[in-house]
Enzyme design. Structure first.
Site, PDB file in Angstrom:
ATOM      1  N   HIS A 193      29.516 -27.050  20.456  1.00  0.00           N
ATOM      2  CA  HIS A 193      29.104 -25.670  20.736  1.00  0.00           C
ATOM      3  C   HIS A 193      27.616 -25.574  21.070  1.00  0.00           C
ATOM      4  CE1 HIS A 193      32.816 -23.461  19.415  1.00  0.00           C
ATOM      5  NE2 HIS A 193      33.065 -24.675  18.974  1.00  0.00           N
ATOM      6  N   ASP A 402      19.943 -22.806  24.081  1.00  0.00           N
ATOM      7  CA  ASP A 402      21.174 -22.314  23.463  1.00  0.00           C
ATOM      8  C   ASP A 402      22.367 -22.930  24.181  1.00  0.00           C
ATOM      9  OD1 ASP A 402      22.751 -20.789  21.751  1.00  0.00           O
ATOM     10  OD2 ASP A 402      21.545 -18.981  22.058  1.00  0.00           O
TER      11      ASP A 402
HETATM   12  O1  F6P Z   1      25.811 -22.219  17.128  1.00  0.00           O
HETATM   13  C1  F6P Z   1      26.318 -23.198  16.300  1.00  0.00           C
HETATM   14  C2  F6P Z   1      26.967 -22.630  15.068  1.00  0.00           C
HETATM   15  O2  F6P Z   1      27.599 -23.658  14.364  1.00  0.00           O
HETATM   16  C3  F6P Z   1      27.946 -21.546  15.406  1.00  0.00           C
HETATM   17  O3  F6P Z   1      29.079 -22.070  15.896  1.00  0.00           O
HETATM   18  C4  F6P Z   1      28.021 -20.777  14.144  1.00  0.00           C
HETATM   19  O4  F6P Z   1      28.497 -19.500  14.356  1.00  0.00           O
HETATM   20  C5  F6P Z   1      26.588 -20.788  13.717  1.00  0.00           C
HETATM   21  O5  F6P Z   1      26.041 -22.012  14.212  1.00  0.00           O
HETATM   22  C6  F6P Z   1      26.410 -20.588  12.205  1.00  0.00           C
HETATM   23  O6  F6P Z   1      26.081 -21.743  11.564  1.00  0.00           O
HETATM   24  P1  F6P Z   1      26.121 -21.995   9.990  1.00  0.00           P
HETATM   25  O7  F6P Z   1      27.506 -22.412   9.656  1.00  0.00           O
HETATM   26  O8  F6P Z   1      25.127 -23.068   9.768  1.00  0.00           O
HETATM   27  O9  F6P Z   1      25.761 -20.718   9.319  1.00  0.00           O
END
Ligand code: F6P
Length: 543
Positions: A193, A402
């Site tokens: 992602h 991003d």
């Molecule tokens: O952008 C990467 C990501 O893993 C997203 O998929 C997710 O919504 C966000 O970061 C939140 O991350 P964490 O689990 O570290 O709160």
């Protein structure tokens, strides 16, 4: 023949694969184009169990995965989001409609070294081109591979031979490598992602060779953009870990993996409907009442250094300086920034710096009856967000880097077609490859971003409409449902091949494939470095 144990589990027949005859296990693995698709097993680090993807806490990944599983049903496996004091917590199950959630708590030590450590202090900054913010440590490396192996052990007990396994994001790159080592020959796909950097940046990753070679255990590896996929192929070549062979396929240590770009989308039509319905939302009503007819701009980001928040706030200051109409109109900038990963020092530091900058801007430009910048560390539900996007004449999405950025897509989908707002979008967001009609900016260029905000503020209605329509066409051409369908289609039937009914996996019998996978895994395991022996640190003499 070994014993085959069957028992009823959550209403479906579950096969204990650890006990099953190997021949039976592998025979189902060859791709039979006539067979019904197996169950979808989604694996992500964090599983929003019970919260629901529409909950305020859920990010883009959760919303997309919920969309994937809603259609097909299946199993969603991963971390519960809770910590445990025990070393190994049991898997817990919860069923919601056709989806079974299988989650477990992480021991505190793993949370610190695997999640806060390797994933968020090494992989995250380096994949976002921030080598200066990386913290590297042998114990983080060890924890990352150890926890991935534990994920694999738990998951391996739950899968049946024809399940399709779809692994998500940077926390779990080596998962398939451990599953293969345990004898799993299911089709396994991986989607990243976040961005993947070019070789000169990526080679700063700890355990770089080991990570790169781990990708070879997947049948399909997906990236957000063509640029990310190209960077990955370049890394394989530069590190002598693999090579590109034909269209969208790579050989990694002799095993073939499809590598492709799958830009993630949103549920466009559903979001349009949500935004239309959001006028009645209480939060939206309160916001509009407080504006008293004055213009609103919006930014919505997790509190993260990759989002370019400091630069954005400065650019807002520049805009106010250079656009007297904005000051006269008393434009309000609403920046919604839920705190995240506060345990990581760089995030805690950024939290302090942003709060200071907000104070500076409001002190400099504000008045007794005007607070130009409203900075809110809260999460909001999708309905409220959709309504706030629709009420805003400018959406600011200006990350320094991003993977995709779904806020950009949601902001566009939420606009009223007869009076749409303007999206100001960073050239370094994956979304810029599709949303070409946004006002594209370089977020490091503060003056340029300030000027783009000023241009958006005074943009004629016809131009706004033209840009909006072009962006909506892009969103409609690639919704989250298209993303799921494309990925799963490729996972089942690799692309880049003439449809002869055969592909690289079909060319091998189950036994040949099993043998070749086992040989491959032995090869990579034998090359993996042994953990470094820690020398005791010499005692410092006090001066
Ligand atoms: O952008 C990467 C990501 O893993 C997203 O998929 C997710 O919504 C966000 O970061 C939140 O991350 P964490 O689990 O570290 O709160």
């Amino acid at each position: 023949m070994a014993v085959i144990r069957l028992w009823l589990w959550f209403g479906r027949i579950k096969v204990d694969s650890s006990m099953i005859n190997l021949e039976l296990l592998y025979r189902t693995n060859g791709i039979d184009r006539n067979r019904t698709e197996g169950r979808l097993v989604v694996v992500s680090n964090r599983v929003p169990v019970g919260a629901g993807a529409a909950s305020p806490a859920a990010g883009g990944l959760a919303v997309a995965l919920e969309a994937a599983l809603k259609k097909t049903g299946g199993l969603w496996f991963g971390w519960s989001g809770k910590t445990s004091e025990q070393e190994a917590a049991a898997v817990q199950y919860k069923g919601e409609n056709a989806v079974t959630f299988a989650v477990f708590d992480l021991p505190r030590r793993d949370l610190e070294d695997y999640y806060c450590g390797f994933a968020n202090q090494a992989l995250w900054p380096i994949c976002h081109y921030r080598l200066d913010l990386a913290n590297l440590s042998d114990s983080y490396d060890a924890a990352y591979f150890r926890v991935n192996e534990q994920f694999a052990e738990k998951l391996h007990r739950l899968i049946t031979p024809d399940d399709r396994i779809w692994v998500h994001d940077y926390h779990l790159i080596p998962l398939a490598r451990f599953l293969r080592q345990m004898g799993c020959t299911n089709r396994i796909g991986f989607f990243l992602h976040i961005p993947w950097p070019p070789p000169d940046v990526a080679k700063a990753l700890p355990s770089y060779q080991r990570l790169l070679r781990s990708f070879g255990a997947y049948d399909l590896v997906g990236f957000q953009t063509e640029a990310d996929a190209d960077n990955f192929r370049d890394c394989l070549v530069a590190a002598s870990a693999g090579r590109a062979i034909g269209v969208n396929r790579c050989e990694i240590d002799g095993r073939v993996t499809q590598v492709d770009a799958f830009p993630i989308g949103i549920d466009t039509d559903a979001f349009v409907r949500t935004a239309q319905a959001a006028e009645k939302n209480v939060t939206v009503k309160r916001m509009l009442a407080s504006l008293d007819g004055r213009p609103l701009m919006i930014g919505v980001d997790r509190l993260d250094y990759s989002k370019g928040l400091k630069q954005r706030l400065e650019a807002f200051g520049m805009f106010l300086d250079s656009t007297p109409e904005a000051a006269r109109a008393r434009v309000t900038f609403l920046q919604i920034t839920p705190k995240s990963r506060s345990e990581v020092p760089e995030y805690a530091q950024l939290q302090r710096e942003l709060a200071e900058e907000v104070g500076r801007i409001n002190g400099k430009y504000g008045d007794v009856d005007w607070t130009p910048l409203r900075y809110v560390n809260k999460t909001f539900g999708h309905l409220a967000l959709a309504g706030l996007y629709r009420a805003s004449c400018i959406g600011l999405v200006t990350p320094l880097r991003d993977g995709m950025n779904l806020v950009a897509k949601e902001y566009v989908a939420a606009q009223a077609p007869d009076n749409p707002g303007v999206l100001v979008l960073s050239q370094f967001a994956g979304a810029a490859e599709e949303l070409k009609s946004a006002l594209i900016i370089n977020p490091y260029d503060i003056e340029g971003t300030g000027a783009a905000i000023a241009r958006a503020f005074t943009m004629p209605l016809d131009e706004r409409k033209d840009r909006f329509q072009a962006m909506m066409a892009a969103l409609r051409a690639n919704s989250v449902h298209d993303w799921v369908a494309r990925f799963l289609q490729s996972l089942s039937y690799p692309s880049g091949q003439p449809d002869t009914g055969k592909d690289f996996a079909d060319d091998l019998s189950w036994a040949e494939r099993k043998a070749s996978d086992m040989k491959w895994i032995e090869g990579i395991v034998s090359r993996e470095p042994k953990p470094r022996q820690k020398k005791p640190m010499p005692h410092r003499r006090s001066l």
